[in-house]
Write a protein that holds these residues in place. Structure first.
Motif, PDB file in Angstrom:
ATOM      1  N   ASP A   1       0.860  -1.178   0.000  1.00 25.66           N
ATOM      2  CA  ASP A   1       0.000   0.000   0.000  1.00 25.66           C
ATOM      3  C   ASP A   1       0.899   1.231   0.000  1.00 25.66           C
ATOM      4  O   ASP A   1       1.103   1.899   1.017  1.00 25.66           O
ATOM      5  N   GLY A   2       1.460   1.521  -1.142  1.00 25.24           N
ATOM      6  CA  GLY A   2       2.473   2.554  -1.280  1.00 25.24           C
ATOM      7  C   GLY A   2       3.550   2.042  -2.228  1.00 25.24           C
ATOM      8  O   GLY A   2       3.296   1.165  -3.055  1.00 25.24           O
ATOM      9  N   ALA A   3       4.758   2.547  -2.100  1.00 22.37           N
ATOM     10  CA  ALA A   3       5.833   2.177  -3.012  1.00 22.37           C
ATOM     11  C   ALA A   3       6.558   0.925  -2.550  1.00 22.37           C
ATOM     12  O   ALA A   3       6.726   0.698  -1.347  1.00 22.37           O
ATOM     13  N   CYS A   4       6.986   0.103  -3.509  1.00 20.54           N
ATOM     14  CA  CYS A   4       7.956  -0.958  -3.231  1.00 20.54           C
ATOM     15  C   CYS A   4       9.331  -0.300  -3.139  1.00 20.54           C
ATOM     16  O   CYS A   4       9.774   0.354  -4.084  1.00 20.54           O
ATOM     17  N   LEU A   5      10.002  -0.478  -2.030  1.00 27.64           N
ATOM     18  CA  LEU A   5      11.299   0.155  -1.809  1.00 27.64           C
ATOM     19  C   LEU A   5      12.467  -0.813  -1.930  1.00 27.64           C
ATOM     20  O   LEU A   5      13.609  -0.371  -2.077  1.00 27.64           O
ATOM     21  N   ALA A   6      12.212  -2.116  -1.849  1.00 27.43           N
ATOM     22  CA  ALA A   6      13.294  -3.095  -1.876  1.00 27.43           C
ATOM     23  C   ALA A   6      12.791  -4.393  -2.475  1.00 27.43           C
ATOM     24  O   ALA A   6      11.616  -4.754  -2.334  1.00 27.43           O
ATOM     25  N   LEU A   7      13.708  -5.103  -3.135  1.00 24.89           N
ATOM     26  CA  LEU A   7      13.402  -6.389  -3.761  1.00 24.89           C
ATOM     27  C   LEU A   7      14.632  -7.267  -3.655  1.00 24.89           C
ATOM     28  O   LEU A   7      15.755  -6.812  -3.898  1.00 24.89           O
ATOM     29  N   ALA A   8      14.439  -8.538  -3.303  1.00 22.26           N
ATOM     30  CA  ALA A   8      15.548  -9.489  -3.217  1.00 22.26           C
ATOM     31  C   ALA A   8      15.021 -10.898  -3.444  1.00 22.26           C
ATOM     32  O   ALA A   8      13.827 -11.168  -3.299  1.00 22.26           O
ATOM     33  N   ARG A   9      15.924 -11.790  -3.801  1.00 23.88           N
ATOM     34  CA  ARG A   9      15.581 -13.213  -3.878  1.00 23.88           C
ATOM     35  C   ARG A   9      15.367 -13.757  -2.474  1.00 23.88           C
ATOM     36  O   ARG A   9      16.074 -13.389  -1.537  1.00 23.88           O
ATOM     37  N   ASP A  10      14.408 -14.669  -2.330  1.00 27.12           N
ATOM     38  CA  ASP A  10      14.217 -15.302  -1.021  1.00 27.12           C
ATOM     39  C   ASP A  10      15.171 -16.486  -0.876  1.00 27.12           C
ATOM     40  O   ASP A  10      15.949 -16.813  -1.784  1.00 27.12           O
ATOM     41  N   ILE A  11      15.082 -17.154   0.262  1.00 26.15           N
ATOM     42  CA  ILE A  11      15.975 -18.259   0.600  1.00 26.15           C
ATOM     43  C   ILE A  11      15.839 -19.413  -0.382  1.00 26.15           C
ATOM     44  O   ILE A  11      16.835 -20.016  -0.802  1.00 26.15           O
ATOM     45  N   ASP A  12      14.603 -19.729  -0.765  1.00 30.37           N
ATOM     46  CA  ASP A  12      14.361 -20.900  -1.609  1.00 30.37           C
ATOM     47  C   ASP A  12      14.625 -20.562  -3.074  1.00 30.37           C
ATOM     48  O   ASP A  12      15.046 -19.464  -3.427  1.00 30.37           O
TER      49      ASP A  12
END
Length: 328
Positions: free
Chosen positions: A40-51
Motif C-alpha cells: 500500500d504505497g511504493a515498493c522500496l526493496a526487492l531481493a531473492r528469497d531463501i528458496d
C-alpha cells in the motif's frame, strides 16, 4: 524500479513505485508479466528469497512480504510507521534480514525472529550477507557494522566518514565495497582492514558488479564502464579498464555477465550496450529510448537480460547462446 531473478532462474520480478510487483516467466518469450499488488504505497526493496522460487519485497507501508510464482503475497513482518528499504537473504544461513530505520531484524525460514535486533548509530543505508553466510554487513553513516551471526554480541566497525548507501561483498568474502553519498566508492580488505578509495566519477555511483572470477569490479557513474582490477589483492596502484567509452550519455547501470567476460551497460538515454573485457568495440542490444536505464540484471545462466527505465518500462532480452560467450 528494482529487478531480480529468483535462485532457480525460472522467473524475474520487478518492483515498482506504485506498490506492484511484475512477475515474468523466463521460459515464455514475449509473455506479458503478471502484475501483483504487494504494498500500500511504493515498493522500496526487492531481493531473492531463501528458496529457489520466491522473492522478498519491502515497502513504505512498513511490511516485509514474500511472493512466489503462482502464489499471492504473504506478510512476513511489519514495522508500523517505518519504511523497509533494504532486505537480503542467504540460503545456507537460512536467514532473511531487513531494516526498519536504524534497526536490522533477522527472520528464519520458519518466519520467526532469529536473534536480537541489531542496533546502529544512524538509518541503515544497505545490508548484505557475506557469501559464506556467517556475517552480515550493515552500511550507515560513518561506515559499516560487520556482525557475526553466531557468537560476538558487538559488531566489528569499519569506519569511513560520510554516508554509505549500498554495499557489495567480494564473492570470496575477502573485500567489502560501499557506495558513497559522494561520487565514489570505498572499500576494505578484511584480513588487514586495508582501505581503498575509488573516485573520479562525475556523478554518484549507483551500480556495481563483479565480473567473472571477480577479476574486476565494474561500476557505473561515468562516461564509460569503469572496471577496477582486483587480481593480486585489490586495486591499489592499478589503472581501471574503461569499457564502452564514447556513449552519448553517462552509464547509469552495469551488469557483468555471470559466466563470460563482458559487461552490460545501460545509459542515461536508454541505450544498452554489451562490452567485452578485452576492450573490443561494444555491441548495442537496445537503442536509446530517451529514458535512463535504472535497473538491470542477468539470469544465472546468462541467457536473459532484463532492464528497467526511469519511465517505468521493463524490457526482457533473451540472448542467443553465442551471445552468452561474447558480444556480437
Amino acid at each position: 524500479m528494482a529487478i531480480a531473478v529468483n535462485r532457480d532462474g525460472s522467473h524475474a520480478a520487478a518492483a515498482l513505485g506504485d506498490g506492484t510487483l511484475w512477475m515474468i516467466d523466463l521460459a515464455e518469450a514475449g509473455a506479458e508479466p503478471a502484475v501483483v499488488p504487494v504494498h500500500d504505497g511504493a515498493c522500496l526493496a526487492l531481493a531473492r528469497d531463501i528458496d529457489g522460487g520466491g522473492f522478498l519485497t519491502g515497502g513504505d507501508d512498513g511490511r516485509l512480504r514474500r511472493i512466489a510464482p503462482g502464489t499471492g503475497p504473504v506478510t512476513l513482518a511489519t514495522a508500523p510507521g517505518r519504511w523497509i528499504e533494504h532486505i537480503d537473504s542467504h540460503p545456507r544461513a537460512r536467514l532473511r534480514a531487513y531494516n526498519a530505520g536504524k534497526r536490522v531484524h533477522r527472520i528464519g525460514v520458519d518466519g520467526q525472529p532469529d536473534g536480537p535486533v541489531l542496533e546502529h548509530p544512524s538509518t541503515v543505508g544497505g545490508l548484505a550477507f557475506a557469501p559464506g553466510g556467517q556475517r552480515l554487513a550493515v552500511a550507515h553513516y560513518g561506515g559499516v557494522s560487520l556482525w557475526w551471526l553466531k557468537g560476538a554480541a558487538e559488531p566489528v566497525r569499519l569506519d569511513w566518514k560520510g554516508s554509505h548507501l549500498g554495499m557489495l561483498w567480494h564473492p570470496e568474502g575477502t573485500h567489502l565495497i560501499t557506495l558513497l553519498q559522494e561520487s565514489g566508492l570505498h572499500g576494505w580488505r578484511l584480513k588487514d582492514r586495508a582501505e581503498m578509495s575509488m573516485g573520479g566519477y562525475p556523478t554518484k555511483v549507483r551500480s556495481v558488479g563483479w565480473t567473472t572470477g571477480a577479476r574486476f569490479l565494474a561500476t557505473g557513474g561515468a562516461d564509460c564502464a569503469v572496471c577496477w582490477p582486483f587480481t593480486g589483492g585489490g586495486p591499489w596502484d592499478k589503472r581501471p579498464l574503461e569499457l564502452a567509452a564514447g556513449a552519448a550519455d553517462l552509464i547509469t547501470v552495469v551488469a557483468p555477465h555471470p559466466t563470460s567476460p563482458f559487461v552490460a551497460a545501460g545509459c542515461g538515454d536508454g541505450l544498452v550496450l554489451l562490452a567485452a573485457l578485452d576492450g573490443s568495440p561494444p555491441a548495442g542490444v537496445a537503442p536509446a529510448s530517451g529514458s535512463a536505464v535504472t535497473a538491470m540484471v542477468w539470469s544465472g545462466d546468462g541467457r536473459h537480460l532484463l532492464y528497467g527505465t526511469e519511465a517505468g518500462r521493463l524490457c526482457h532480452i533473451a540472448l542467443p547462446e553465442r551471445a552468452g560467450k561474447r558480444p556480437g
